[in-house]
Design a protein around this motif. Structure first.
Motif, PDB file in Angstrom:
ATOM      1  N   VAL B  37       4.838   3.857   7.269  1.00 20.72           N
ATOM      2  CA  VAL B  37       3.712   4.368   6.487  1.00 20.72           C
ATOM      3  C   VAL B  37       3.580   3.561   5.197  1.00 20.72           C
ATOM      4  CG1 VAL B  37       2.746   6.377   5.326  1.00 20.72           C
ATOM      5  CG2 VAL B  37       4.048   6.664   7.436  1.00 20.72           C
ATOM      6  N   LEU B  38       4.683   3.443   4.490  1.00 20.95           N
ATOM      7  CA  LEU B  38       4.683   2.701   3.233  1.00 20.95           C
ATOM      8  C   LEU B  38       5.707   1.585   3.342  1.00 20.95           C
ATOM      9  CD1 LEU B  38       4.656   5.688   0.733  1.00 20.95           C
ATOM     10  CD2 LEU B  38       2.827   4.009   1.007  1.00 20.95           C
ATOM     11  N   ASP B  39       5.348   0.452   2.775  1.00 21.29           N
ATOM     12  CA  ASP B  39       6.247  -0.685   2.924  1.00 21.29           C
ATOM     13  C   ASP B  39       6.455  -1.370   1.578  1.00 21.29           C
ATOM     14  OD1 ASP B  39       7.825  -2.627   3.933  1.00 21.29           O
ATOM     15  OD2 ASP B  39       6.224  -3.740   4.948  1.00 21.29           O
ATOM     16  N   GLY B  40       7.596  -1.112   0.963  1.00 19.23           N
ATOM     17  CA  GLY B  40       7.959  -1.835  -0.267  1.00 19.23           C
ATOM     18  C   GLY B  40       7.074  -1.509  -1.445  1.00 19.23           C
ATOM     19  N   VAL B  41       7.049  -0.238  -1.849  1.00 13.61           N
ATOM     20  CA  VAL B  41       6.233   0.145  -3.002  1.00 13.61           C
ATOM     21  C   VAL B  41       7.090   0.129  -4.264  1.00 13.61           C
ATOM     22  CG1 VAL B  41       4.850   1.972  -4.040  1.00 13.61           C
ATOM     23  CG2 VAL B  41       4.728   1.558  -1.573  1.00 13.61           C
ATOM     24  N   ASP B  42       6.637  -0.635  -5.255  1.00 17.05           N
ATOM     25  CA  ASP B  42       7.314  -0.695  -6.550  1.00 17.05           C
ATOM     26  C   ASP B  42       6.327  -0.279  -7.624  1.00 17.05           C
ATOM     27  OD1 ASP B  42       9.958  -1.902  -6.002  1.00 17.05           O
ATOM     28  OD2 ASP B  42       8.742  -3.569  -5.235  1.00 17.05           O
ATOM     29  N   LEU B  43       6.700   0.718  -8.410  1.00 15.98           N
ATOM     30  CA  LEU B  43       5.811   1.131  -9.492  1.00 15.98           C
ATOM     31  C   LEU B  43       6.638   1.762 -10.604  1.00 15.98           C
ATOM     32  CD1 LEU B  43       2.827   1.625 -10.472  1.00 15.98           C
ATOM     33  CD2 LEU B  43       2.982   3.860  -9.377  1.00 15.98           C
ATOM     34  N   SER B  44       6.432   1.273 -11.824  1.00 19.15           N
ATOM     35  CA  SER B  44       7.103   1.870 -12.973  1.00 19.15           C
ATOM     36  C   SER B  44       6.071   2.564 -13.829  1.00 19.15           C
ATOM     37  CB  SER B  44       7.772   0.797 -13.827  1.00 19.15           C
ATOM     38  OG  SER B  44       8.898   0.311 -13.164  1.00 19.15           O
ATOM     39  N   VAL B  45       6.311   3.830 -14.112  1.00 18.80           N
ATOM     40  CA  VAL B  45       5.383   4.589 -14.942  1.00 18.80           C
ATOM     41  C   VAL B  45       6.100   4.940 -16.230  1.00 18.80           C
ATOM     42  CG1 VAL B  45       3.965   6.664 -15.057  1.00 18.80           C
ATOM     43  CG2 VAL B  45       4.303   5.523 -12.861  1.00 18.80           C
ATOM     44  N   ALA B  46       5.433   4.646 -17.347  1.00 21.64           N
ATOM     45  CA  ALA B  46       6.056   4.930 -18.642  1.00 21.64           C
ATOM     46  C   ALA B  46       5.901   6.405 -18.982  1.00 21.64           C
ATOM     47  CB  ALA B  46       5.411   4.070 -19.721  1.00 21.64           C
ATOM     48  N   GLU B  47       6.732   6.886 -19.873  1.00 24.34           N
ATOM     49  CA  GLU B  47       6.637   8.281 -20.280  1.00 24.34           C
ATOM     50  C   GLU B  47       5.294   8.521 -20.965  1.00 24.34           C
ATOM     51  OE1 GLU B  47       9.878   9.652 -22.621  1.00 24.34           O
ATOM     52  OE2 GLU B  47       9.240  11.750 -22.485  1.00 24.34           O
ATOM     53  N   GLY B  48       4.622   9.585 -20.564  1.00 21.66           N
ATOM     54  CA  GLY B  48       3.332   9.908 -21.165  1.00 21.66           C
ATOM     55  C   GLY B  48       2.161   9.140 -20.578  1.00 21.66           C
ATOM     56  N   GLU B  49       2.429   8.311 -19.600  1.00 20.97           N
ATOM     57  CA  GLU B  49       1.350   7.506 -19.025  1.00 20.97           C
ATOM     58  C   GLU B  49       0.540   8.333 -18.021  1.00 20.97           C
ATOM     59  OE1 GLU B  49       0.691   2.999 -17.215  1.00 20.97           O
ATOM     60  OE2 GLU B  49       2.647   3.938 -17.002  1.00 20.97           O
ATOM     61  N   PHE B  50      -0.711   7.947 -17.841  1.00 24.31           N
ATOM     62  CA  PHE B  50      -1.586   8.588 -16.863  1.00 24.31           C
ATOM     63  C   PHE B  50      -1.941   7.529 -15.828  1.00 24.31           C
ATOM     64  CE2 PHE B  50      -4.684  12.309 -16.628  1.00 24.31           C
ATOM     65  CZ  PHE B  50      -5.024  12.075 -15.313  1.00 24.31           C
ATOM     66  N   VAL B  51      -1.428   7.709 -14.608  1.00 21.41           N
ATOM     67  CA  VAL B  51      -1.665   6.723 -13.556  1.00 21.41           C
ATOM     68  C   VAL B  51      -2.427   7.372 -12.407  1.00 21.41           C
ATOM     69  CG1 VAL B  51      -0.534   5.277 -11.802  1.00 21.41           C
ATOM     70  CG2 VAL B  51       0.372   5.344 -14.132  1.00 21.41           C
ATOM     71  N   CYS B  52      -3.477   6.702 -11.944  1.00 24.96           N
ATOM     72  CA  CYS B  52      -4.210   7.198 -10.782  1.00 24.96           C
ATOM     73  C   CYS B  52      -3.908   6.306  -9.583  1.00 24.96           C
ATOM     74  CB  CYS B  52      -5.715   7.176 -11.029  1.00 24.96           C
ATOM     75  SG  CYS B  52      -6.275   8.599 -11.969  1.00 24.96           S
ATOM     76  N   LEU B  53      -3.718   6.949  -8.434  1.00 26.10           N
ATOM     77  CA  LEU B  53      -3.529   6.226  -7.173  1.00 26.10           C
ATOM     78  C   LEU B  53      -4.803   6.364  -6.375  1.00 26.10           C
ATOM     79  CD1 LEU B  53      -0.064   7.560  -5.943  1.00 26.10           C
ATOM     80  CD2 LEU B  53      -0.550   5.241  -6.719  1.00 26.10           C
ATOM     81  N   ILE B  54      -5.328   5.231  -5.901  1.00 24.24           N
ATOM     82  CA  ILE B  54      -6.558   5.308  -5.129  1.00 24.24           C
ATOM     83  C   ILE B  54      -6.391   4.451  -3.875  1.00 24.24           C
ATOM     84  CG2 ILE B  54      -7.740   3.444  -6.393  1.00 24.24           C
ATOM     85  CD1 ILE B  54     -10.277   5.240  -6.317  1.00 24.24           C
ATOM     86  N   GLY B  55      -6.946   4.896  -2.781  1.00 23.20           N
ATOM     87  CA  GLY B  55      -6.853   4.154  -1.530  1.00 23.20           C
ATOM     88  C   GLY B  55      -7.502   4.969  -0.430  1.00 23.20           C
ATOM     89  N   HIS B  56      -7.781   4.325   0.684  1.00 27.08           N
ATOM     90  CA  HIS B  56      -8.445   5.029   1.786  1.00 27.08           C
ATOM     91  C   HIS B  56      -7.507   6.061   2.408  1.00 27.08           C
ATOM     92  CE1 HIS B  56     -11.983   2.469   1.833  1.00 27.08           C
ATOM     93  NE2 HIS B  56     -11.189   1.428   1.647  1.00 27.08           N
ATOM     94  N   SER B  57      -8.098   6.984   3.166  1.00 29.10           N
ATOM     95  CA  SER B  57      -7.287   7.976   3.870  1.00 29.10           C
ATOM     96  C   SER B  57      -6.272   7.239   4.730  1.00 29.10           C
ATOM     97  CB  SER B  57      -8.140   8.837   4.798  1.00 29.10           C
ATOM     98  OG  SER B  57      -9.352   9.141   4.205  1.00 29.10           O
ATOM     99  N   GLY B  58      -5.084   7.786   4.805  1.00 28.55           N
ATOM    100  CA  GLY B  58      -4.063   7.184   5.653  1.00 28.55           C
ATOM    101  C   GLY B  58      -3.314   6.045   4.997  1.00 28.55           C
ATOM    102  N   CYS B  59      -3.513   5.844   3.692  1.00 29.72           N
ATOM    103  CA  CYS B  59      -2.818   4.731   3.050  1.00 29.72           C
ATOM    104  C   CYS B  59      -1.466   5.177   2.510  1.00 29.72           C
ATOM    105  CB  CYS B  59      -3.654   4.109   1.942  1.00 29.72           C
ATOM    106  SG  CYS B  59      -3.710   5.121   0.465  1.00 29.72           S
ATOM    107  N   GLY B  60      -1.095   6.433   2.739  1.00 29.90           N
ATOM    108  CA  GLY B  60       0.236   6.863   2.333  1.00 29.90           C
ATOM    109  C   GLY B  60       0.350   7.342   0.908  1.00 29.90           C
TER     110      GLY B  60
END
Lengths: 673, 277
Positions: B37-60
């Protein structure tokens, strides 16, 4: 094109439980041509779905009626198919069986093989052949809606009615289906009416977007033509330079409707104080350097000094919104491009006339024409060079932008082009986009130049995207640029407030004119509530040498004029120029009763009162025409503008007609103060 | 326009990773072999940050969110919060779903109180729970509707209760799975504005799934765009330079807004166009 469908003055009312009636739709008139794609947009409760039900024949109108191909619509029929948001598929039948059921029912006389062929063709049309034997529960929401569309199209309707068909799908899946729906409609050559509340969806699909006001008694508030080239896709649409302007129009309409609803829930009354009929004023402005007098009047306390202590400046990003707000009374007064009071009074572009009173010119000059840097690099220095460039590059019709058809930008840009033999209607393409989008659009390469006020020319120069080929001081030094406009009925109902407004703004103009105050002005204007930019972009022309991007910046005295002899009084001769040019470029027809129009719009008498109460010397009668005549209209005699209009050799010939103005409101005399 | 300032945007975060998604891969066994489903996801979120994830249906996207909430575990890689590996769900990571997930027989007040009492039994004992519930109802403007049950609340009000319930537990990370997808456009915009206010007041870190590009551009510090599944991963990250507090109308005037919007459209409709079969 003949209308396939005519919605003829429909009113739809429903009985209420308490014995009253609820009028959902009021006096709806709409014609839809064959092959057209029309969307209905509005907030919940605006009656969009009621209208769609009427088109489908599911309900009958209380008043008026619907004609399709000359026949009255009185009941549902297979020539008008509806697709609903919830798909309405039979869950125990496969994709193929769902479609076949409809075909078998509607076309029982066709041979079985023929019916089967229709079913297969429509399955293929919506690209569902691989899923034809699946049941609704086995396919995605988007696929289900494609089955519903295929089923509707299979019985060959003349009209496809779609009631928020993609409302239940996520925004991205919706995008794919929109593209497919466009292809399908094109291929099936079907006329479609769709209800949606998604602005991007409406723009992408439609030839026209019909915007409905809030119910009860909803009516068509505005119809927007969507001239984007087809075939369209989400990407080609947004890459069109006019896209975000069109989008802003719909968004603005919807926001206004929302505000209107909130205002109706808690209406804001007039707050009177002493002799002043109203001191809580909303004044519209567009963020540009020359909104300075309004900003200064507020920040410098000039409004308050004249008793107007509850003024709110309402920032609008484009002139059309500002116009709509004044028309609807959302604002009391507005800063306006100089031609707008006339265009509104005459009722241009299919809008009904709303007489506007203008008693004060706020600014003169302050505009420039900027072309993409590559023109300068190709040696284009003058309008004659531009003419030569156009002749040498026949495949490249330059696209030039301006801010409003009734703005001096449009009128002067056209006259400037015409002065070198460039036909503004055929040699270039002129489009309207909001001022703040000029630089980004130039940078994106979708326009080749623009005529706009500051700071947008300076911004284009500073960012290296464009060079200024002419400032308006080169063309017509001292022309009126922004004026104060109020509705004539407002002026009649608020004579003391109007006087106070004129006095406060005139004092603010005087303050703005003083070079010692210009730095402060730039810092005020830079604030996000006003222009919202860096102060240093505002300084060229206002307080510093003007940089055209083509050499050493030079001082242009009077690049922004706010005050002085002959600056602020309404100028009748100049107004005749505006009226003739609005006619010359087909913005409005020329009024045979032009003197009446000038008398109604321009009120030098009110200006005189304000100036006198501030102790200013009376203005001598004067004209801003330069010694060689009016810009681009040297032969114009301001005492006989009709002769000039008649002499213009244009095809089709210009219309000169008497414009019937609404009767003037009775004026309450203003006592000397 | 020059109202943008990167300092204002970055001031909302502290430096260094707070929430780390580190080399995360998720594979499910299936009849036809392993399904990645997901292959090698790397993401660092800082404290207090607002991050949106966007992608088509089925993108995990939802699978990824589930691994942050601790409802699922990565096949390889790990998710860490404040340096600690996430192995199970916990009240420091609260999820708000599109369907509100309120208990229909309890009032708005009791829905929140139930969660508070469960997580902080000591507050219930010393009587402070009431104040916390009331504070959070007030935060979402629902004090007057406190005793209404979900059945008599509008969709927007129900989602306000869900958000109040999540924040009443003082989570470190708020996880939002398309929270406004079911709301009408006006209510959606109102709730987006409220959410930004709450986020600014609570200094909570937010990871939110959305399908709406304009929503992401209005809310986020960064928009993370996912490629299509199977084996989805992060395709591109948009850094949003818009100053806060944000005013929607002002945002729409910024040329950068349209540049970024077009980039997102290009990613989702051209480079990673998706068919829903």
């Amino acid at each position: 094109m003949p209308a396939l469908l005519t919605v003829d003055n429909i009113t739809q009312a429903f009985p209420l439980k308490n014995g009253g009636t609820y009028v959902a739709l009021k006096d709806i008139f709409l014609q839809i041509a064959e092959g057209e794609f029309v969307t209905l947009i509005g907030h919940s409760g605006c009656g969009k779905s009621t209208l769609l039900d009427l088109l489908a024949g599911l309900t009958l109108a209380s008043e008026g009626g619907i004609l399709m191909n000359g026949q009255e619509v009185t009941e549902p029929g297979p020539d008008r198919m509806v697709v609903f948001q919830n798909y309405s598929l039979l869950p125990w039948k496969t994709v193929r069986q769902n479609i076949a059921l409809a075909v078998d029912n509607v076309m029982p006389k066709l041979a079985k093989a023929e019916r089967r062929e229709i079913v297969e063709r429509n399955i293929k049309l919506v690209k569902l052949t691989p899923a034809a034997d699946k049941y609704p529960a086995e396919i995605s929401g988007g696929m289900k809606q494609r089955v519903a569309i295929a089923r509707a199209l299979a019985i060959r309707p003349k009209l496809l009615l779609l009631d928020e068909p993609f409302g239940a799908l996520d925004a991205l899946t919706r995008g794919n289906l929109q593209t497919q729906l466009m292809e399908i409609c094109q291929e099936a050559k079907v006329t479609a009416v769709m209800v949606t509340h998604d602005v991007d969806e409406a723009l992408l699909l439609s030839d026209r977007v019909v915007m409905l006001t809030n119910g009860p008694e909803a009516y068509i508030g505005q119809i927007l033509d969507v001239p984007l080239a087809r075939p369209r896709s989400q990407l080609t649409a947004v890459e069109d330079p006019t896209y975000y302007g069109l989008r802003a129009e719909v968004v603005t309409f919807l926001n206004q409707q929302r505000d209107a609803r909130q205002q109706r829930l808690k209406p804001k009354g007039a707050v009177a104080c002493g002799a002043l009929e109203k001191v809580n004023l909303e004044i519209g402005f567009v963020p540009l350097t020359d909104c300075a007098p309004l900003v200064m009047a507020l920040e410098g306390g000039f409004f308050a000094r004249h008793g107007l202590d509850q003024v709110r400046l309402r920032r609008e990003t484009n002139w059309k919104t500002l116009e709509a707000n004044l028309r609807q009374g959302v604002v009391d007064a507005a800063q306006m491009v100089a031609g707008l009071p006339f265009a509104m009074t005459l009722g241009s572009q299919g809008r009904s006339p709303v007489p506007i009173t203008s008693a004060l010119t706020l600014t003169r000059n302050g505009n420039a024409i900027t072309l993409h840097r590559r023109f300068h690099e190709a040696g284009v220095r003058t309008v004659a060079d531009l003419k030569a460039w156009i002749s040498a590059n026949p495949g490249h019709r330059p696209v030039l932008a301006m801010v409003h058809p009734a703005s001096m930008h449009n009128l002067m840009l056209r006259a400037w082009l015409a002065s070198a033999g460039i036909d503004p209607t055929s040699d270039v393409e002129l489009i309207v986009i909001p001022p703040a989008q000029m630089v980004a659009t130039l940078k994106a390469g979708t326009i080749d130049g623009f005529c706009v006020g500051e700071p947008w020319n300076s911004r284009a120069v500073q960012e290296g995207h464009g060079t200024v080929i002419a400032t308006d001081t080169d063309l017509w030094d001292g022309h009126a640029e922004k004026v104060l406009g109020v509705r004539e009925d407002w002026a009649a109902a608020h004579p003391y407030t109007h006087q106070a407004l004129l006095c406060a703004l005139l004092e603010a103009c005087r303050y703005c004119e003083d070079p010692a105050n210009r730095q402060e002005l730039a810092e005020l204007l830079a604030r996000p509530d006003y222009v919202g930019t860096r102060a240093d972009v505002l300084l060229p022309g206002l307080a510093q040498a003007y940089d055209r991007g083509t050499g050493v910046p030079t001082l242009i005295p009077g690049y922004n004029r706010f005050f002085g002899p002959g600056v602020n009084a309404p100028d009748r001769a100049e107004a005749t120029w505006i009226l003739t040019q609005l006619a010359r470029w087909n913005v409005c027809s020329f009024p045979r009763n032009w003197e009446e129009v000038l008398d109604r719009v321009q009120r030098p008498d009110l200006f005189g009162e304000a100036a006198a109460s501030l102790g200013l010397a009376p203005e001598p009668p004067h004209t801003t025409a330069s010694p060689k005549g009016f810009f681009g209209a040297e032969q114009l005699d301001p005492c006989d503008p009709a002769a000039y209009v008649q002499a213009l050799q244009q095809e089709p010939p210009l219309r000169i007609e008497a414009v019937v103005l609404p009767p003037p409101p009775s004026r309450r005399p203003v006592a000397a103060t | 326009m020059q109202t943008l300032s990167s300092t204002a945007a970055s001031a909302t975060r502290t430096t260094g990773a707070y929430l780390e998604i580190d080399g995360v891969t998720k594979v499910y066994p299936s009849a036809r072999g392993a399904h990645t489903v997901l292959d090698g996801v790397d993401l660092s979120v800082a404290e207090g940050e607002f991050v949106c994830l966007i992608g088509h249906s089925g993108c995990g996207k939802s699978t990824l969110l589930d691994m942050v909430s601790g409802f699922r575990q990565p096949t390889t890689g790990e998710v860490r919060l404040n340096g600690e590996r996430i192995i199970d769900p916990g009240p420091d990571r609260m999820v708000v779903f599109q369907n509100y997930s309120l208990l229909p027989w309890l009032s708005a007040y009791d829905n929140i109180a139930l969660a508070v009492n469960n997580v902080f039994p000591e507050l219930q004992r010393n009587g402070q729970a009431k104040a916390i519930v009331e504070e959070h109802l007030a935060m979402v403007g629902l004090s007057e509707a406190a005793h209404k049950k979900p059945g008599s609340l509008s969709g927007g009000m129900k989602q306000r209760v869900s958000i109040a319930r999540a924040l009443a537990l003082k989570p470190k990370v708020l996880l939002l799975d398309e929270p406004f997808g079911a709301l009408d456009p006006i209510t959606r915009e109102e709730l987006q504005e409220e959410l930004l206010k709450i986020w600014a007041d609570h200094r909570v870190t937010v990871l939110m799934i959305t399908h709406d590009i304009d929503e992401a551009l209005f809310l986020a510090d960064r928009v993370v765009m996912m490629t299509n599944g199977p084996a989805a991963t992060i395709g591109e990250v948009l850094e949003l330079p818009f100053a806060r507090p944000r005013v929607r109308a002002r945002l729409l005037e910024q040329p950068e807004y349209f540049d970024l919007r077009n980039r997102a459209l290009d990613f989702l409709y051209r480079r990673y166009a998706h068919d829903d079969e």
